[in-house]
Scaffold this motif. Structure first.
Motif, PDB file in Angstrom:
ATOM      1  N   ILE A  67       0.834  -1.208   0.000  1.00  0.00           N
ATOM      2  CA  ILE A  67       0.000   0.000   0.000  1.00  0.00           C
ATOM      3  C   ILE A  67       0.866   1.254   0.000  1.00  0.00           C
ATOM      4  CG2 ILE A  67      -1.639   1.351   1.372  1.00  0.00           C
ATOM      5  CD1 ILE A  67      -2.866  -1.360   2.236  1.00  0.00           C
ATOM      6  N   SER A  68       1.905   1.281   0.836  1.00  0.00           N
ATOM      7  CA  SER A  68       2.764   2.468   0.874  1.00  0.00           C
ATOM      8  C   SER A  68       3.535   2.626  -0.432  1.00  0.00           C
ATOM      9  CB  SER A  68       3.713   2.414   2.071  1.00  0.00           C
ATOM     10  OG  SER A  68       4.591   1.312   1.976  1.00  0.00           O
ATOM     11  N   GLY A  69       3.929   1.519  -1.066  1.00  0.00           N
ATOM     12  CA  GLY A  69       4.580   1.595  -2.374  1.00  0.00           C
ATOM     13  C   GLY A  69       3.645   2.155  -3.430  1.00  0.00           C
ATOM     14  N   TYR A  70       2.383   1.759  -3.360  1.00  0.00           N
ATOM     15  CA  TYR A  70       1.373   2.303  -4.271  1.00  0.00           C
ATOM     16  C   TYR A  70       1.241   3.810  -4.074  1.00  0.00           C
ATOM     17  CZ  TYR A  70      -3.270   3.503  -5.964  1.00  0.00           C
ATOM     18  OH  TYR A  70      -4.318   4.125  -6.580  1.00  0.00           O
ATOM     19  N   LEU A  71       1.223   4.265  -2.811  1.00  0.00           N
ATOM     20  CA  LEU A  71       1.112   5.698  -2.539  1.00  0.00           C
ATOM     21  C   LEU A  71       2.334   6.464  -3.040  1.00  0.00           C
ATOM     22  CD1 LEU A  71      -0.475   5.652   1.023  1.00  0.00           C
ATOM     23  CD2 LEU A  71      -1.581   6.255  -1.142  1.00  0.00           C
ATOM     24  N   ILE A  72       3.498   5.856  -2.975  1.00  0.00           N
ATOM     25  CA  ILE A  72       4.706   6.493  -3.508  1.00  0.00           C
ATOM     26  C   ILE A  72       4.592   6.627  -5.031  1.00  0.00           C
ATOM     27  CG2 ILE A  72       7.185   6.225  -3.879  1.00  0.00           C
ATOM     28  CD1 ILE A  72       7.237   4.658  -1.199  1.00  0.00           C
ATOM     29  N   ALA A  73       4.222   5.529  -5.672  1.00  0.00           N
ATOM     30  CA  ALA A  73       4.204   5.497  -7.141  1.00  0.00           C
ATOM     31  C   ALA A  73       3.113   6.374  -7.743  1.00  0.00           C
ATOM     32  CB  ALA A  73       4.031   4.058  -7.618  1.00  0.00           C
ATOM     33  N   THR A  74       2.035   6.599  -7.013  1.00  0.00           N
ATOM     34  CA  THR A  74       0.928   7.383  -7.563  1.00  0.00           C
ATOM     35  C   THR A  74       0.879   8.799  -7.003  1.00  0.00           C
ATOM     36  OG1 THR A  74      -0.605   6.545  -5.892  1.00  0.00           O
ATOM     37  CG2 THR A  74      -0.472   5.330  -7.977  1.00  0.00           C
ATOM     38  N   SER A  75       1.941   9.247  -6.399  1.00  0.00           N
ATOM     39  CA  SER A  75       1.936  10.583  -5.798  1.00  0.00           C
ATOM     40  C   SER A  75       1.891  11.696  -6.847  1.00  0.00           C
ATOM     41  CB  SER A  75       3.152  10.766  -4.898  1.00  0.00           C
ATOM     42  OG  SER A  75       4.333  10.685  -5.652  1.00  0.00           O
ATOM     43  N   ASP A  76       2.142  11.375  -8.104  1.00  0.00           N
ATOM     44  CA  ASP A  76       2.095  12.383  -9.178  1.00  0.00           C
ATOM     45  C   ASP A  76       0.808  12.280  -9.997  1.00  0.00           C
ATOM     46  OD1 ASP A  76       2.631   9.996 -10.385  1.00  0.00           O
ATOM     47  OD2 ASP A  76       4.333  10.711 -11.553  1.00  0.00           O
ATOM     48  N   HIS A  77      -0.234  11.660  -9.446  1.00  0.00           N
ATOM     49  CA  HIS A  77      -1.558  11.522 -10.074  1.00  0.00           C
ATOM     50  C   HIS A  77      -1.573  10.624 -11.301  1.00  0.00           C
ATOM     51  CE1 HIS A  77      -3.574  14.395  -7.503  1.00  0.00           C
ATOM     52  NE2 HIS A  77      -2.577  15.238  -7.688  1.00  0.00           N
ATOM     53  N   ARG A  78      -0.537   9.837 -11.526  1.00  0.00           N
ATOM     54  CA  ARG A  78      -0.545   8.879 -12.626  1.00  0.00           C
ATOM     55  C   ARG A  78      -0.813   7.491 -12.057  1.00  0.00           C
ATOM     56  NH1 ARG A  78       4.771   8.906 -15.709  1.00  0.00           N
ATOM     57  NH2 ARG A  78       5.577   9.208 -13.627  1.00  0.00           N
ATOM     58  N   GLY A  79      -1.529   6.679 -12.796  1.00  0.00           N
ATOM     59  CA  GLY A  79      -1.804   5.319 -12.367  1.00  0.00           C
ATOM     60  C   GLY A  79      -0.597   4.414 -12.564  1.00  0.00           C
ATOM     61  N   LEU A  80      -0.707   3.197 -12.060  1.00  0.00           N
ATOM     62  CA  LEU A  80       0.349   2.214 -12.219  1.00  0.00           C
ATOM     63  C   LEU A  80       0.024   1.311 -13.397  1.00  0.00           C
ATOM     64  CD1 LEU A  80       0.841   1.046  -8.537  1.00  0.00           C
ATOM     65  CD2 LEU A  80       2.297   2.555  -9.846  1.00  0.00           C
ATOM     66  N   LEU A  81       0.944   1.220 -14.332  1.00  0.00           N
ATOM     67  CA  LEU A  81       0.771   0.339 -15.475  1.00  0.00           C
ATOM     68  C   LEU A  81       1.315  -1.030 -15.087  1.00  0.00           C
ATOM     69  CD1 LEU A  81      -0.319   0.327 -18.302  1.00  0.00           C
ATOM     70  CD2 LEU A  81       1.960   0.941 -19.103  1.00  0.00           C
ATOM     71  N   PHE A  82       0.468  -2.027 -15.115  1.00  0.00           N
ATOM     72  CA  PHE A  82       0.806  -3.370 -14.649  1.00  0.00           C
ATOM     73  C   PHE A  82       1.177  -4.239 -15.840  1.00  0.00           C
ATOM     74  CE2 PHE A  82      -0.253  -7.607 -12.991  1.00  0.00           C
ATOM     75  CZ  PHE A  82       0.424  -7.576 -11.791  1.00  0.00           C
ATOM     76  N   PHE A  83       2.486  -4.386 -16.093  1.00  0.00           N
ATOM     77  CA  PHE A  83       3.030  -5.210 -17.177  1.00  0.00           C
ATOM     78  C   PHE A  83       2.394  -4.930 -18.535  1.00  0.00           C
ATOM     79  CE2 PHE A  83       3.801  -8.079 -13.491  1.00  0.00           C
ATOM     80  CZ  PHE A  83       5.170  -8.040 -13.537  1.00  0.00           C
TER      81      PHE A  83
END
Length: 83
Positions: free
Chosen positions: A10-26
């Motif tokens: 969860i904290s890694g998700y919050l780090i990665a999405t702190s710039d309002h971009r989603g996470l691209l999963f593979f």
């Protein structure tokens, strides 16, 4: 250990999405970012992420030490059963 792993994710998700971009999963799908972001989200989540990860490492090492203690000191079958 499982609860710590969940919170590290969860904290890694919050780090990665702190710039309002989603996470691209593979390149398969995108996990959207949350609509709310708090001040210094990347820094706060990064600190939490770091200490939770350190806690997982310490607990894993203690778990290994406990298994070795059962095998070497207590001379019981715990480690053999685990393997």
């Amino acid at each position: 250990l499982y609860i710590l792993i969940i919170f590290v994710v969860i904290s890694g998700y919050l780090i990665a999405t702190s710039d309002h971009r989603g996470l691209l999963f593979f390149q398969w799908f995108e996990i959207p970012s949350l609509p709310f972001i708090f001040n210094n989200q990347e820094d706060v989540a990064g600190g939490i992420h770091k200490w939770l990860a350190y806690s997982i490492i310490v607990l894993a090492l203690l778990h290994i030490a406990g298994g070795l203690k059962h095998h070497l000191i207590d001379k019981d079958e715990t480690l053999k059963r685990m393997l």
